[in-house]
Design a protein around this motif. Sequence first.
Motif, PDB file in Angstrom:
ATOM      1  N   HIS A 488       0.752  -1.218   0.010  1.00 31.91           N
ATOM      2  CA  HIS A 488       0.061   0.023   0.096  1.00 31.91           C
ATOM      3  C   HIS A 488       0.926   1.308  -0.136  1.00 31.91           C
ATOM      4  CE1 HIS A 488      -2.762  -3.158   1.543  1.00 31.91           C
ATOM      5  NE2 HIS A 488      -3.858  -2.395   0.839  1.00 31.91           N
ATOM      6  N   LYS A 490       2.575   4.628  -0.852  1.00 34.16           N
ATOM      7  CA  LYS A 490       2.193   5.568  -1.701  1.00 34.16           C
ATOM      8  C   LYS A 490       3.369   5.819  -2.508  1.00 34.16           C
ATOM      9  CE  LYS A 490      -1.594   7.674   0.468  1.00 34.16           C
ATOM     10  NZ  LYS A 490      -2.293   9.009   1.114  1.00 34.16           N
ATOM     11  N   ARG A 492       5.901   3.692  -3.192  1.00 33.24           N
ATOM     12  CA  ARG A 492       6.083   2.773  -4.396  1.00 33.24           C
ATOM     13  C   ARG A 492       5.371   3.029  -5.509  1.00 33.24           C
ATOM     14  NH1 ARG A 492       4.251  -1.942  -3.876  1.00 33.24           N
ATOM     15  NH2 ARG A 492       5.445  -2.703  -5.499  1.00 33.24           N
ATOM     16  N   LYS A 493       3.962   3.532  -5.339  1.00 34.21           N
ATOM     17  CA  LYS A 493       3.303   3.627  -6.406  1.00 34.21           C
ATOM     18  C   LYS A 493       3.540   4.883  -7.210  1.00 34.21           C
ATOM     19  CE  LYS A 493      -1.058   1.781  -3.882  1.00 34.21           C
ATOM     20  NZ  LYS A 493      -2.097   2.071  -3.068  1.00 34.21           N
ATOM     21  N   SER A 494       4.003   5.823  -6.449  1.00 34.75           N
ATOM     22  CA  SER A 494       4.608   7.207  -7.332  1.00 34.75           C
ATOM     23  C   SER A 494       5.476   6.808  -8.143  1.00 34.75           C
ATOM     24  CB  SER A 494       4.958   8.331  -6.228  1.00 34.75           C
ATOM     25  OG  SER A 494       6.069   7.996  -5.470  1.00 34.75           O
ATOM     26  N   GLY A 496       6.081   3.989  -9.577  1.00 36.73           N
ATOM     27  CA  GLY A 496       5.505   3.328 -10.612  1.00 36.73           C
ATOM     28  C   GLY A 496       5.775   1.691 -10.472  1.00 36.73           C
TER      29      GLY A 496
END
Length: 496
Positions: A488, A490, A492-494, A496
Amino acid sequence: MLKHLFATHPIEAAPHVDAGEHIETGTHGGSELKRVLTAKHLVLLGVGAVIGAGIFVITGQAAALHAGPALVISFLIAGFACALAGLCYAEFAAMLPVSGSAYSYSYATLGEYVAWFVGWNLVLEYLFAAATVAAGWSGYFNELLGMLGQMTGTNMALPLWLSSAPFQFVEGHIQATGTLINLPAVVIIAALSGLCYVGITQSAFVNSIIVAIKVTVILLFLAFAIQVINPSNWHPFIPETEGPGTFGWSGIFRAATIVFFSYVGFDAVSTAAGEAKNPQRDMPIGILGSLAICTVLYIAVALVLTGIAPFRMLNTPEPVATALGLYPHLSWLKAIVVLGAITGLSSVILVMLMGLPRIFFSMAKDGLLPQTMAKVHPKFRTPYIGTIIVGVAAAAMAGLFPVSVLGELVSMGTLLAFATVCVGVLILRYTRPDLKRSFRVPFVWPICIAGALACVYLFWQAFEEHWRLMVGWIVIGQAIYFGYGYAHSKLRKSLG
């Protein structure tokens, strides 16, 4: 990598925080923690967190079992390590005035994984410290009831089955004691959690009153107890090992690790950075000012305490009261000390319960914990979900377990966090020299390196004995990170 970290934790925005704003604009712009704390509030917050168990409980065990009268040197060593770390905290807190303490600083300099490791150690510090101090508070409270009962000719003290833990640790195993619950410990945590739920302004106001009371009590103790000091109690100043105990210089360093528990509360000042009116100026004042005041008081009390009573008799839950019990004409002072201990320990619990939800707040904003931890109450503007969870967990621990055995674990977790902050300052000086710093660590290389080494050295003193418990706590933290936080995140998500 750092570009993305600062996008999530924009240090550049920190120096431009408007003192009149009522929202937090550092790590998580758009959240709604109220900026209401002044430098005075922050100093009192630090004194409220630090002065408590160190004077009223920890001093006795450290002197009786490890350092003897040389406990004064132990406090100096622990205070020196804290001062070095405190300078680093001050630079970070002024540059990155946000909730989250060492967790946020590590996030911005050493990355998410290290930040989680540091944050998990801070959970250990705040949660177990609150429960441990609450158990000590319960003992003093029941002693007060006993004293009132003697005055009125009635039995006011709570029975053992309502005032002690139903479980105990024996050689690493949990055993039942036959009692029901440590009720006073549960009640005090519930009451102070309710205060934290209502709001930061109310909590800071109550803390200011409590600090005034307990500092007055300590000064009264010093003023009157110094008159009955027997210098022979200080000889030998550094006892040799005879029977149970450590003593010698090894005992002094062992005691320094134990009394480090007394200092850990100054970290709580940095958790309130997101609610400071003028964090660039006020955070260094709050951190270093509270640390200086507390160090002076600790050294003075240690010197007087070991001067009025033989150090070997101080291994009790209430060493100051025990020492004063040797002087019948100071019985009135003993009663005041008990009252001071109750109020002093209350403020420590309050600040611990106030700090941990704000660390959860920052970790949840980064996606490493469920988003419910980042919810802010629509009226009180406090992280109320985290406050409730922390209150329930701390009350359960304090009511069911004799958590004093975890005191050194608290110090160990904090020492690792402090060492990381010292390293983080050096890294950021190298990677981001362009950042505006309203406070700068002087002689940054020797101070940061010495601070990190001092903290790691004190950590090792306890790790050699309690490594199994510490490793177990770390394993639990890793399981949570890789089971929830990693997926979850953020960051890591930013990326990509």
